[in-house]
Design a protein around this motif. Structure first.
Motif, PDB file in Angstrom:
ATOM      1  N   THR A 107       0.909  -1.234   0.053  1.00 53.98           N
ATOM      2  CA  THR A 107       0.115  -0.001  -0.044  1.00 53.98           C
ATOM      3  C   THR A 107       0.992   1.292  -0.125  1.00 53.98           C
ATOM      4  O   THR A 107       0.415   2.497  -0.089  1.00 53.98           O
ATOM      5  CB  THR A 107      -0.779   0.201   1.297  1.00 53.98           C
ATOM      6  OG1 THR A 107       0.014  -0.139   2.287  1.00 53.98           O
ATOM      7  CG2 THR A 107      -1.940  -0.992   1.130  1.00 53.98           C
ATOM      8  N   SER A 108       2.071   1.212   0.215  1.00 52.36           N
ATOM      9  CA  SER A 108       2.942   2.162   0.074  1.00 52.36           C
ATOM     10  C   SER A 108       4.553   1.819  -0.215  1.00 52.36           C
ATOM     11  O   SER A 108       4.932   0.512  -0.198  1.00 52.36           O
ATOM     12  CB  SER A 108       3.160   2.926   1.395  1.00 52.36           C
ATOM     13  OG  SER A 108       3.750   2.110   2.407  1.00 52.36           O
ATOM     14  N   ARG A 109       5.549   2.666  -0.476  1.00 53.79           N
ATOM     15  CA  ARG A 109       6.645   2.265  -1.157  1.00 53.79           C
ATOM     16  C   ARG A 109       7.574   1.793   0.103  1.00 53.79           C
ATOM     17  O   ARG A 109       8.042   0.842   0.200  1.00 53.79           O
ATOM     18  CB  ARG A 109       7.481   3.470  -1.270  1.00 53.79           C
ATOM     19  CG  ARG A 109       6.837   4.083  -2.974  1.00 53.79           C
ATOM     20  CD  ARG A 109       7.468   3.028  -3.765  1.00 53.79           C
ATOM     21  NE  ARG A 109       6.560   3.396  -5.149  1.00 53.79           N
ATOM     22  CZ  ARG A 109       6.572   2.659  -6.223  1.00 53.79           C
ATOM     23  NH1 ARG A 109       7.160   1.541  -6.246  1.00 53.79           N
ATOM     24  NH2 ARG A 109       5.944   3.338  -7.398  1.00 53.79           N
ATOM     25  N   HIS A 111       6.069  -0.072   2.904  1.00 53.03           N
ATOM     26  CA  HIS A 111       5.407  -1.326   2.967  1.00 53.03           C
ATOM     27  C   HIS A 111       6.089  -2.156   2.016  1.00 53.03           C
ATOM     28  O   HIS A 111       6.324  -3.298   2.162  1.00 53.03           O
ATOM     29  CB  HIS A 111       4.092  -1.192   2.781  1.00 53.03           C
ATOM     30  CG  HIS A 111       3.231  -2.521   2.904  1.00 53.03           C
ATOM     31  ND1 HIS A 111       2.125  -2.502   2.603  1.00 53.03           N
ATOM     32  CD2 HIS A 111       3.550  -3.628   3.517  1.00 53.03           C
ATOM     33  CE1 HIS A 111       1.504  -3.740   2.777  1.00 53.03           C
ATOM     34  NE2 HIS A 111       2.434  -4.331   3.554  1.00 53.03           N
TER      35      HIS A 111
END
Length: 222
Positions: A107-109, A111
């Motif tokens: 869900t994110s870089r 992550h």
């Protein structure tokens, strides 16, 4: 099903939220064996009638995964999006079991970096990738668009009116527009690969490749 065929065809999908459930259904339609795993009993009950094999388990626990026979599958997808902790610990458990291919949703870089560091072989960003693709479709005349990285894309576009009825040898799309026409599709007829003699019929659609700016400019021709 033999252990070898499970490894070749079977996929474990962990997390039956929107992404995971659609992914599991798509894999089934493609003819793959799917084991779906979720810790939520309501989700397991909801999908048990639609998917071949749905089990309730805590996928962050290595022993639980081993008891399910996960090691007989060659590929697993961690589709968990709501809990970063559960996502990371599930990837870690799969890595400890030695699965040869672990795909994980990020869900994110940050992550994504964590998932890779604990054993994920492939990390995907389904929301970001879908959002970017839809953005291209909204603001251009493209009918479909796939970006492959390194500024390269393949797109499906309607034949520009100014080019309709002319052969590719005359149009010279690579020289003039920087794109290669891979094929053409006329309504009611099968897809045909393109050659220099291919004539672009009015109302047909083209499959083209090139860098993103060139593909967008070609799609914008009237």
């Amino acid at each position: 099903m033999s252990a070898r065929s499970s490894e070749e065809r079977g996929v474990v999908v962990i997390g039956l939220g929107r992404f995971g459930s659609h992914l599991a259904g798509s894999l089934l339609r493609l003819g793959h064996e799917v084991m779906a795993v979720d810790r939520d009993p309501a989700r397991v009950e909801r999908w048990s009638a639609r998917l071949d094999r749905v089990v309730q388990a805590d996928a962050t626990e290595e022993d639980a995964l081993r008891q399910l026979g996960i090691t007989s599958f060659g590929r697993a997808v961690v589709a968990i999006g709501a809990s970063l902790e559960a996502s990371v610990f599930t990837v870690l458990a799969l890595a400890e079991l030695g699965l040869p291919q672990i795909w994980a949703r990020a869900t994110s870089r940050r992550h994504a970096r964590i998932l890779s560091s604990v054993g994920a072989h492939h990390v995907v960003f389904p929301e970001a990738e879908t959002g970017e693709r839809v953005a291209h479709l909204i603001v251009t005349r493209m009918l479909d668009f796939i970006e492959f990285g390194d500024d390269f894309a393949i797109a499906r576009v309607p034949v520009p009116e100014t080019l309709a009825g002319r052969p590719l040898s005359e149009i010279r799309p690579i020289e003039r527009y920087g794109v290669r026409v891979l094929g053409a599709k006329v309504t009611g007829e099968p897809f045909r690969y393109a050659s220099d003699s291919t004539v672009l019929p009015p109302g047909s659609t083209l499959v083209i490749e090139g860098n993103i700016d060139q593909v967008q400019r070609f799609a914008g021709l009237s």
